[in-house]
Motif scaffolding. Structure first.
Motif, PDB file in Angstrom:
ATOM      1  N   LYS A   1      17.109 -29.169 -20.891  1.00 23.75           N
ATOM      2  CA  LYS A   1      17.020 -28.248 -19.970  1.00 23.75           C
ATOM      3  C   LYS A   1      18.308 -27.335 -19.790  1.00 23.75           C
ATOM      4  N   THR A   2      19.474 -28.233 -20.445  1.00 23.31           N
ATOM      5  CA  THR A   2      20.830 -27.385 -20.222  1.00 23.31           C
ATOM      6  C   THR A   2      21.496 -27.585 -21.463  1.00 23.31           C
TER       7      THR A   2
ATOM      8  N   LEU B   1      25.457 -22.617 -20.531  1.00 20.92           N
ATOM      9  CA  LEU B   1      26.560 -22.576 -19.632  1.00 20.92           C
ATOM     10  C   LEU B   1      27.867 -22.597 -20.425  1.00 20.92           C
TER      11      LEU B   1
ATOM     12  N   GLU C   1      19.235 -23.529 -19.649  1.00 20.10           N
ATOM     13  CA  GLU C   1      20.205 -22.874 -19.233  1.00 20.10           C
ATOM     14  C   GLU C   1      21.620 -23.074 -20.146  1.00 20.10           C
TER      15      GLU C   1
ATOM     16  N   SER D   1      13.494 -22.157 -22.799  1.00 17.03           N
ATOM     17  CA  SER D   1      14.607 -21.289 -22.135  1.00 17.03           C
ATOM     18  C   SER D   1      15.493 -22.075 -21.433  1.00 17.03           C
TER      19      SER D   1
ATOM     20  N   THR E   1      23.658 -18.094 -20.361  1.00 15.99           N
ATOM     21  CA  THR E   1      22.870 -17.693 -19.048  1.00 15.99           C
ATOM     22  C   THR E   1      23.579 -17.733 -18.057  1.00 15.99           C
ATOM     23  N   GLN E   2      24.875 -18.507 -17.786  1.00 28.03           N
ATOM     24  CA  GLN E   2      25.420 -18.902 -16.600  1.00 28.03           C
ATOM     25  C   GLN E   2      27.085 -18.883 -17.206  1.00 28.03           C
TER      26      GLN E   2
ATOM     27  N   ILE F   1      23.068 -31.599 -12.097  1.00 25.87           N
ATOM     28  CA  ILE F   1      22.040 -31.080 -12.779  1.00 25.87           C
ATOM     29  C   ILE F   1      21.096 -32.350 -13.402  1.00 25.87           C
TER      30      ILE F   1
END
Length: 425
Positions: free
Chosen positions: A71-72, A98, A96, A94, A162-163, A174
């Protein structure tokens, strides 16, 4: 081959290393490491490898441990060997992604604030990393990574963040995991480190690895801020980690060992800064300092400061140029003769091209390789017996490569010899 490099294939054998009950390091699969943190309902991947092929191999190993969705993705910095497998780890989803606000989409070839000549960078990168050299006779390792690794999909799987994480950093929760993302400039200004306080695990990117730091790579780069890199060692020690996960080479375990290694790293960088700065103040030139400044024995002998990847003399030159520019202070250096003009005069003074060629051949026979290269370059500058001079240069480069402990230097010599032999230069 340098005896210390003979051991590199064994050191870089592939392994999934358990750093904590939910933290794993994929080591030896590629030039750089990939980390997996298992959360309550998803996975966090830190860095994504240099190729899509390596990423696929690593993901297959991670999937033997857990089938939770990724997820990340966290990127410690923007060098290609850390970002190029992101599309594989995204698994068609998709996640995230960072990264620092300073993250450059492709800092290996184009730094955002320091545009660089792309073709020259690509040529020199190929030479530094020995891309295309045969394993294990020509390339045995890259200094901080294995020589035998998949190169398919190099640079192909990068995905945009994305971040963005600002310079103030971020504390995030998270997937049930509390992490701190902290700006920590070192090899690049866009570095962030990942601190997992509950497990005392610190993933530090390329701020530390088992080699003298790559303060200057022969592929070329904008100036890397030595003082900031040294200061970051204090920052890393301040976390009090019990496990240190570097961007390259094996993880370090134990608070005492980590503190000792990071202290050595900091002191080595500061030693280069201090000695070079003091020498500059004394009026010494860049060439004089590159030959004079050495690490003290108690640092030079440490395994994590051997010159497998970075080199002390390269660093001295980089600090001099990065802080004072190209002029070394000697008035003779302000407007030197062109290489061809100097070579014409040198060869004439030495008694002609035949005499210089003979001296270069003798230098090769005597093992005086650097002198031989400097002699043969003068012959090439004036176009004297070009075929013989090129053949001699290639032979001298190959001979010079044998004793190198520094992998980028070894690769550069061998790759340039091959280019000469193949008629590419």
């Amino acid at each position: 081959m340098h005896p210390e490099l003979v051991a590199h294939p064994a050191y870089f054998e592939k392994e999934i290393v358990k750093l904590a009950d939910n933290v794993y390091q994929a080591f030896g699969f590629a030039a750089s490491n990939v980390y997996m943190i298992i959360g309550d309902d998803g996975l966090i991947i830190v860095d994504t490898s240099e190729t899509t092929a390596a990423a696929e191999n690593i993901l297959a190993e991670f999937r033997k441990i857990t089938d939770l969705p990724i997820k990340t993705i966290i990127l410690t910095h923007s060098h290609r060997d850390h970002v190029s497998g992101a599309s594989v780890f995204a698994e068609g989803g998709s996640p995230e992604i960072l990264a620092s606000t300073r993250f450059s989409e492709d800092s290996l070839f184009v730094a955002s604030n320091h545009p660089q000549p792309v073709k020259a960078m690509q040529v020199r990168t190929k030479r530094q990393f020995g891309i295309g050299l045969s394993y294990p006779d020509e390339i045995v390792g890259i200094g901080v990574g294995p020589g035998a690794r998949p190169l398919k999909g190099m640079g192909a799987g990068a995905l945009p963040p994305t971040q963005r994480i600002g310079d103030e950093g971020a504390k995030i929760n998270i997937h049930g995991i509390d992490l701190e993302l902290v700006r920590a400039p070192g090899e690049t200004p866009d570095h962030i480190v990942v601190w997992y306080p509950e497990k005392k695990v610190l993933i530090c990117g390329d701020n530390f690895y088992r080699s003298f730091p790559n303060l200057y790579p022969p592929r070329g780069t904008a100036y890397r801020d030595f003082d900031s890199w040294a200061d970051t060692m204090d920052l890393l020690m301040g976390f009090g980690p019990e496990v240190l996960g570097p961007g390259h080479t094996k993880a370090v375990f134990g608070a005492g060992k980590i503190k000792s290694d990071l202290t050595d790293y900091r002191d080595a960088i500061r030693h280069i800064v201090d000695e070079t700065r003091n020498g500059m103040d004394e009026g010494l030139t860049i060439d004089e300092l590159a030959h004079k400044v050495k690490l003290p024995d108690h640092l030079a002998e440490k395994p994590h400061l051997r010159e497998y990847y970075g080199r002390v003399d390269f660093s001295v030159r980089a600090y001099f140029v990065g802080t004072m520019g190209w002029f070394d202070g000697n008035p003779t250096s302000l407007a030197p003769l062109s290489p061809k003009n100097e070579a014409v005069r040198f060869i004439d003074m030495a008694g002609g091209g035949a005499a210089v060629l003979a001296s270069a051949q003798k230098a090769l026979k005597d093992g005086d390789f650097q002198w031989g290269l400097q002699l043969v370059d003068r012959l090439l500058n004036v176009g004297y017996e070009v075929d013989a001079a090129k053949a001699l240069k290639a032979e001298t480069l190959r001979a010079h490569a044998v004793s190198q402990i520094n992998c980028p230097t070894r690769h550069y010599y061998i790759q340039c010899a091959k280019e000469i032999e193949q008629g590419d230069v």
